[in-house]
Design an enzyme around this catalytic site. Structure first.
Site, short mmCIF file in Angstrom:
data_model
loop_
_atom_site.label_atom_id
_atom_site.label_comp_id
_atom_site.label_asym_id
_atom_site.label_seq_id
_atom_site.Cartn_x
_atom_site.Cartn_y
_atom_site.Cartn_z
CG ASP A 1 -2.39 -1.12 0.69
OD1 ASP A 1 -2.48 -0.69 -0.34
OD2 ASP A 1 -3.01 -0.61 1.75
CG ASP B 1 -5.18 -7.42 14.84
OD1 ASP B 1 -6.06 -6.80 15.69
OD2 ASP B 1 -3.93 -6.63 15.45
#
Length: 547
Positions: free
Chosen positions: A147, A300
């Protein structure tokens, strides 16, 4: 001592100059307005202290008994058998032998994801370690999710991937047009690729993580032979923990997190928060849980909670360690802690209702998630530490009408400290400094927790933690407490810390001159800690800031 004497003289002169009527008026206001509010705050903090110490005791006893007394190691609790020999020579051996002659089918397809963002200092380390994993070459795919917004860094990463592809490594370089969803968005995009759909398991490593070649051989068997396990989480090992005092203190906190929190969760509940890296997921579990979501900055933990509500089990294997890097600058550490604390509190706000309404989940598991995992550890802990030890206790020396029980002010924090120290015996000499530092950081964690609960302006703030890679062996080896050296001196000034330091100095000096003199030593030490961090005398200078 000179500073202490100066403050004492100032307060003594002020007290002497004040008319008896003024002191009587202040005493009346203090008893009528300040004391009741402070009394309520004291008992609220004491209640939260009891909740926290009970939770810490439970986790400490559970982790110690499970591992040290009952010997409930992962291999004894779950089936584990080595992968078939002779078919996984690995990339570091002869490549044709690694593929094997038809024997590779015994190995499941594994996807290795490496999300990164402008990781110029570490991209070679993580990609190289992933490409060196021992696994049949036709049964593993390395996926680099880049990214990066810097065109030069993107070109470097792409060239590195092409270089490994020429060595017959099955490596894919993936980019996106925007950074929507940050890490969660990148992982989700990576899982949507056609080749990713064919994989059985996915290993995830942040850009500064370097797994050993046998990582998959040690983790995948747990997933292959135990169909109810969704995640195998391994422990972090830090290559730069001895660079400075900041990194040593971080190591103490994270070692406790893995040894106690993750171990107790795995042993008692088969659940814990995924650490976001150095873990292997079952792809079918990710799909059943709804995939990656970017609604918080702790994607997460979000996935872990949703998968747990679907009945999946998690396993923590502390014997497997993956090299990683700790943030070595105070600025980077503050950003990291804000993201972790704010995201967890915000996830509690978003998922509390879902947990209560979830079907097929026992009341015990719901209680563990809502009370222990979220409320006590992610809300109570950051708020209590700053409110009680940095606000209420110092203020109580100026309000004699309010007294704090010894068990709340001394016994409980001592018990928590001892339980942390015995799990970090090699760092016991740093425990006093660790206490003062954690109290300073609690100011940021409390603000982050409230930001997440209330969903204020910075709830979605995501600042990627700076890494330095190989520079830890060179430029960053500096003495402890050496100040950072940015181009502008003002960059190392942290006003909130200095304001709290001024407040603590005022309270400590009042206790010396007009108070009982029971707390001034602690308050002076805590004020000094706030001053040290407020002036940036902690951590290191990053390579980019060095002349």
């Amino acid at each position: 001592m000179e500073l202490e004497g100066l403050w004492a003289r100032v307060l003594l002169d002020a007290a002497s100059a004040a008319a008896p009527g003024d002191r009587a008026a202040w005493a009346a206001v203090r008893a009528r307005a300040v004391a009741p509010v402070l009394e309520a705050a004291v008992w609220a903090c004491l209640a939260m202290s009891v909740m926290l110490v009970l939770e810490v005791c439970y986790m400490s006893v559970a982790s110690f008994v499970a591992v040290n007394l009952l010997r409930r190691t992962p291999e004894r609790r779950y089936r584990w058998e080595p992968m078939p020999s002779g078919t996984a020579g690995g990339q570091q051996d002869d490549e044709e032998a690694a593929v094997g002659s038809g024997g590779g089918e015994a190995y499941p397809m594994v996807l290795v994801q490496i999300p990164m963002y402008n990781e110029r200092e570490v991209y070679k380390l993580s990609i190289g370690a992933a490409c060196a994993l021992t696994w049949p070459l036709d049964r593993i795919i390395i996926q680099v999710l880049d990214d990066s917004t810097d065109p030069f860094i993107k070109e470097l990463v792409e060239l590195e991937c092409e270089d490994w592809a020429r060595k017959k490594i099955n490596i894919k370089y993936e980019t996106r047009e925007s950074r929507k969803g940050y890490k969660a968005g990148a992982l989700k995009k990576g899982m949507e690729q056609g080749y990713a759909q064919e994989c059985d398991f996915v290993a995830i490593f942040d850009a500064d993580f370097q797994p050993d070649p046998d990582f998959l051989l040690r983790t995948i068997p747990f997933l292959v032979h135990n169909p109810k396990i969704a995640l195998v989480q391994t422990r972090w090992e830090f290559v730069n923990y001895n660079i400075c005092l900041l990194t040593r203190i971080q190591k103490m906190s994270l070692d406790y997190h893995f040894k106690v929190e993750q171990e107790s969760g795995s042993s008692m509940h088969a659940f814990f928060g995924f650490n976001g890296t150095a873990g292997v997921w079952r792809v079918s579990a990710i799909r059943e849980a709804g995939g990656w979501k970017d609604r918080t900055t702790v994607e997460d933990m979000d996935l872990a909670v949703r998968a747990s509500l679907k009945g999946w089990q998690f396993l923590y294997v502390g014997d497997i360690r993956v090299k990683s890097e700790l943030p070595s600058t105070f600025k980077a550490y503050r950003h990291q802690q804000h993201r972790w604390t704010c995201g967890a509190a915000n996830l509690f706000r978003k998922m509390a209702g879902d947990i209560v309404r979830s079907k097929g989940v026992t009341v015990w598991k719901k209680l563990h998630l809502l009370y222990s995992f979220f409320f006590v550890r992610r809300v109570i802990a950051p708020i209590l530490t700053f409110l009680f030890y940095c606000v209420v206790i110092p203020l109580s020396v100026m309000v004699p009408e309010v007294s704090i029980p010894v068990w709340g002010m001394f016994y409980i924090p001592t018990a928590i400290t001892v339980m942390n120290a015995i799990r970090n015996p090699w760092s016991i000499h740093l425990v006093p400094i660790w206490i003062l530092f954690e109290n300073v950081m609690s100011m940021h964690r409390m603000r982050a927790a409230l930001t997440g609960l209330l969903e204020t302006m910075y709830v979605d703030e995501w600042v990627v933690t700076e890494k330095v890679g190989d520079h830890v062996k060179g430029k960053l080896e500096i003495p402890l407490l050496t100040p950072v050296k940015p181009t502008e001196c003002v960059e190392r000034i942290y006003v909130p810390e200095l304001l709290v330091a001024f407040y603590l100095l005022l309270c400590a000096s009042y206790d010396v001159v007009l108070g009982t003199g029971h707390c001034y030593l602690y308050i002076f030490l805590q004020a000094f800690a706030f001053l040290v961090l407020g002036f940036g005398f902690v951590g290191t200078a990053t390579p980019c800031s060095c002349p």
